[in-house]
Design a protein around this motif. Sequence first.
Motif, short mmCIF file in Angstrom:
data_model
loop_
_atom_site.label_atom_id
_atom_site.label_comp_id
_atom_site.label_asym_id
_atom_site.label_seq_id
_atom_site.Cartn_x
_atom_site.Cartn_y
_atom_site.Cartn_z
N LYS A 107 10.33 6.19 -2.95
CA LYS A 107 9.09 6.86 -2.55
C LYS A 107 8.59 7.80 -3.65
O LYS A 107 7.39 7.87 -3.91
CB LYS A 107 9.31 7.66 -1.27
N LEU B 147 6.71 5.90 -6.28
CA LEU B 147 5.37 5.53 -5.83
C LEU B 147 4.43 6.72 -5.81
O LEU B 147 3.25 6.59 -6.12
CB LEU B 147 5.42 4.89 -4.44
N GLU B 148 4.95 7.89 -5.45
CA GLU B 148 4.10 9.08 -5.38
C GLU B 148 3.74 9.62 -6.76
O GLU B 148 2.70 10.23 -6.93
CB GLU B 148 4.80 10.16 -4.56
N ASP C 79 0.85 -1.19 0.00
CA ASP C 79 0.00 0.00 0.00
C ASP C 79 0.88 1.24 0.00
O ASP C 79 2.11 1.15 -0.04
CB ASP C 79 -0.99 -0.01 1.16
N ASP C 80 0.27 2.42 0.05
CA ASP C 80 1.05 3.66 -0.04
C ASP C 80 1.85 3.96 1.23
O ASP C 80 2.65 4.89 1.26
CB ASP C 80 0.16 4.86 -0.41
N LYS D 68 -4.43 3.53 -2.44
CA LYS D 68 -3.36 3.22 -3.38
C LYS D 68 -2.71 1.89 -3.03
O LYS D 68 -2.29 1.68 -1.88
CB LYS D 68 -2.30 4.33 -3.39
N GLN E 163 0.75 0.88 -10.30
CA GLN E 163 -0.32 1.20 -9.37
C GLN E 163 -1.58 0.50 -9.82
O GLN E 163 -1.97 0.59 -10.98
CB GLN E 163 -0.55 2.71 -9.27
#
Length: 161
Positions: free
Chosen positions: A56, A59-60, A19-20, A98, A90
């Motif tokens: 990170k 992912l963002e 997950d996020d 997310k 994603q």
Amino acid sequence: MNNIFSQNNSYIIGKAVIDDCFHTQSGDESFFRYFGNDVIYSIQRTVHEEDLSRFKAVLESIQPGEVKKIAVRMKGINAHYRWLLCSVKQLSSPDNEKHFVINISDIYSLESLLYEREYRLTEYLFCDISLVLSLHIDSPFNRVLELLATIFEDFDSLGIG
């Protein structure tokens, strides 16, 4: 179907869904065999601290359905860091949570597989491999070359040559 990867899958580390917040939602057997219990709660524990911000950021910035690749150092069950290629996608979610699926591959195994196939192809064709590459054939071999180019771009940006 016989392709570049059919004989040797040693480059595959595993596959996981996170997950996020980097919590591991699920993973296949090979993923847990490589990382052990360190990833039961969070995959973040395995990513090298110098690579964590880049990981990170990927992912963002990723959009649902989009696939991004990043080379990062990750710590396996043996407590040693190794350069791994993470292919991140994603997943679509109706509840706006997310979740990401990550396919992790060993860069060094991919590289040795590439060199082995390059040698075989050169030997088979009895010609310069650059001639073959200039043909721009959509093949697994050329896709691996493109993948390695992405990896080496990551290395160059980090000052690793």
